[in-house]
Design an enzyme around this catalytic site. Structure first.
Site, PDB file in Angstrom:
ATOM      1  N   ARG A 107      50.911  43.406 -16.449  1.00  7.01           N
ATOM      2  CA  ARG A 107      50.803  44.681 -15.722  1.00  7.01           C
ATOM      3  C   ARG A 107      52.182  45.252 -15.360  1.00  7.01           C
ATOM      4  O   ARG A 107      52.354  46.478 -15.289  1.00  7.01           O
ATOM      5  CB  ARG A 107      49.952  44.475 -14.462  1.00  7.01           C
ATOM      6  CG  ARG A 107      49.589  45.769 -13.755  1.00  7.01           C
ATOM      7  CD  ARG A 107      48.507  45.540 -12.720  1.00  7.01           C
ATOM      8  NE  ARG A 107      47.918  46.785 -12.244  1.00  7.01           N
ATOM      9  CZ  ARG A 107      48.130  47.294 -11.038  1.00  7.01           C
ATOM     10  NH1 ARG A 107      48.885  46.672 -10.173  1.00  7.01           N
ATOM     11  NH2 ARG A 107      47.554  48.432 -10.702  1.00  7.01           N
ATOM     12  N   ALA A 112      48.556  53.804 -10.255  1.00  8.62           N
ATOM     13  CA  ALA A 112      47.820  52.902 -11.148  1.00  8.62           C
ATOM     14  C   ALA A 112      46.692  52.348 -10.280  1.00  8.62           C
ATOM     15  O   ALA A 112      46.922  51.932  -9.143  1.00  8.62           O
ATOM     16  CB  ALA A 112      48.724  51.785 -11.639  1.00  8.62           C
ATOM     17  N   SER A 113      45.470  52.346 -10.802  1.00  7.79           N
ATOM     18  CA  SER A 113      44.321  51.967  -9.976  1.00  7.79           C
ATOM     19  C   SER A 113      44.353  50.482  -9.629  1.00  7.79           C
ATOM     20  O   SER A 113      45.035  49.680 -10.269  1.00  7.79           O
ATOM     21  CB  SER A 113      43.017  52.280 -10.722  1.00  7.79           C
ATOM     22  OG  SER A 113      42.979  53.632 -11.087  1.00  7.79           O
ATOM     23  N   GLN A 114      43.563  50.152  -8.595  1.00  4.86           N
ATOM     24  CA  GLN A 114      43.464  48.762  -8.135  1.00  4.86           C
ATOM     25  C   GLN A 114      42.867  47.878  -9.248  1.00  4.86           C
ATOM     26  O   GLN A 114      41.791  48.182  -9.772  1.00  4.86           O
ATOM     27  CB  GLN A 114      42.553  48.745  -6.913  1.00  4.86           C
ATOM     28  CG  GLN A 114      42.408  47.405  -6.283  1.00  4.86           C
ATOM     29  CD  GLN A 114      41.587  47.489  -4.999  1.00  4.86           C
ATOM     30  OE1 GLN A 114      41.001  48.523  -4.688  1.00  4.86           O
ATOM     31  NE2 GLN A 114      41.556  46.402  -4.261  1.00  4.86           N
ATOM     32  N   PRO A 115      43.529  46.789  -9.618  1.00  2.00           N
ATOM     33  CA  PRO A 115      43.038  45.970 -10.731  1.00  2.00           C
ATOM     34  C   PRO A 115      41.593  45.474 -10.562  1.00  2.00           C
ATOM     35  O   PRO A 115      40.830  45.470 -11.532  1.00  2.00           O
ATOM     36  CB  PRO A 115      44.029  44.804 -10.775  1.00  2.00           C
ATOM     37  CG  PRO A 115      45.288  45.381 -10.234  1.00  2.00           C
ATOM     38  CD  PRO A 115      44.878  46.345  -9.172  1.00  2.00           C
TER      39      PRO A 115
END
Ligand code: SAM
Length: 227
Positions: free
Chosen positions: A41, A67-70
């Site tokens: 990431r 960037a969105s929450q994994p």
């Protein structure tokens, strides 16, 4: 995807901890968790934010976007469950991290981003990592990408006041789409399915907050306010 010569032992432990926190959110599917281990990431996160690359949280990527929450992305992938032969439309390339995960699952990913600089950065990272099944476009993803429709999977990473009709039209029969829909500050994550031409919509998570989907069938720029 090629082995990553720029991956670094410093990040391996952080990545394992991220996977534990995704498991802590109830995602137990080993194949899915392995994908989060395969894709570094930190390569998708701007330099100034590298210390946060493996937090299970949204991370700023510039231009007012995140960037969105994994673990939320893992939730998306579990529900959408792309098959190896699936053609995927992603609306909101952002960092390109979810694009990479999708490209490892499906046949081909078509990803649209309205901010040129983000798309250019994502393209460079995906190329360096050897992805050959990803097409990126700069433009308004609320109108989809008609040339490559229909899509078995559509994923939208920004919040819309309604489900854009163009995306429903570009969903294949048997296809599924996840999209946050609601008011500016809070939305429900909707799963939209098309079966035999019939559309069904189900809320799979309530009370989410995404950045706004700006475009013809999303919010107008003035309406959306700041994110
Ligand atoms: N999956 C991405 C990631 O993890 O990096 C998510 C990025 S962010 C939550 C959502 C993205 O949607 C932003 O980059 C934003 O610029 C983009 N976006 C908003 N409206 C859009 C539109 N109409 N068409 C394409 N992209 C849009």
């Amino acid at each position: 995807m090629e082995a990553d010569p720029l991956d670094d032992y410093r990040y391996v432990g952080a990545r394992r901890r991220l996977i534990e926190s995704i498991r802590g959110e109830g995602i137990e599917e080993l194949e899915l968790l392995r994908l989060f281990d395969r894709v570094p990431r930190h390569r998708f996160i701007p330099e100034g934010m590298l210390h946060r690359a493996y937090e299970d949280a949204p991370v700023p990527i510039g231009y007012g976007q995140t960037a969105s929450q994994p673990s939320l992305q893992a939730f998306y992938l579990r529900l959408l469950d792309p098959a190896p032969e699936d053609r995927i439309l992603e609306v909101g390339t952002g960092s390109g991290y979810l694009t990479a995960l999708l490209a490892l699952m499906g046949d081909r990913v078509y990803s649209v981003e309205r901010i040129r600089e983000l798309s250019t950065r994502a393209r460079a990272v995906l190329d360096e990592m050897g992805f050959q099944n990803v097409a990126l476009m700069v433009g308004d993803g609320t109108i989809g990408w008609r040339k490559f429709a229909p899509f078995q999977v559509i994923t939208v990473a920004a919040a819309s006041p309604q489900v854009p009709q163009a995306l429903i039209d570009q969903l294949a029969d048997g296809g599924r789409m996840l999209i946050p829909v609601g008011r500016r500050k809070v939305q429900d994550l909707l799963m939209v399915r098309k079966v035999g031409g019939e559309i069904t919509t189900e809320s799979v998570r309530e009370g989410c907050t995404f950045v706004p989907l700006l475009g013809r069938y999303g919010w107008a720029e003035g309406e959306a306010g700041s994110s």
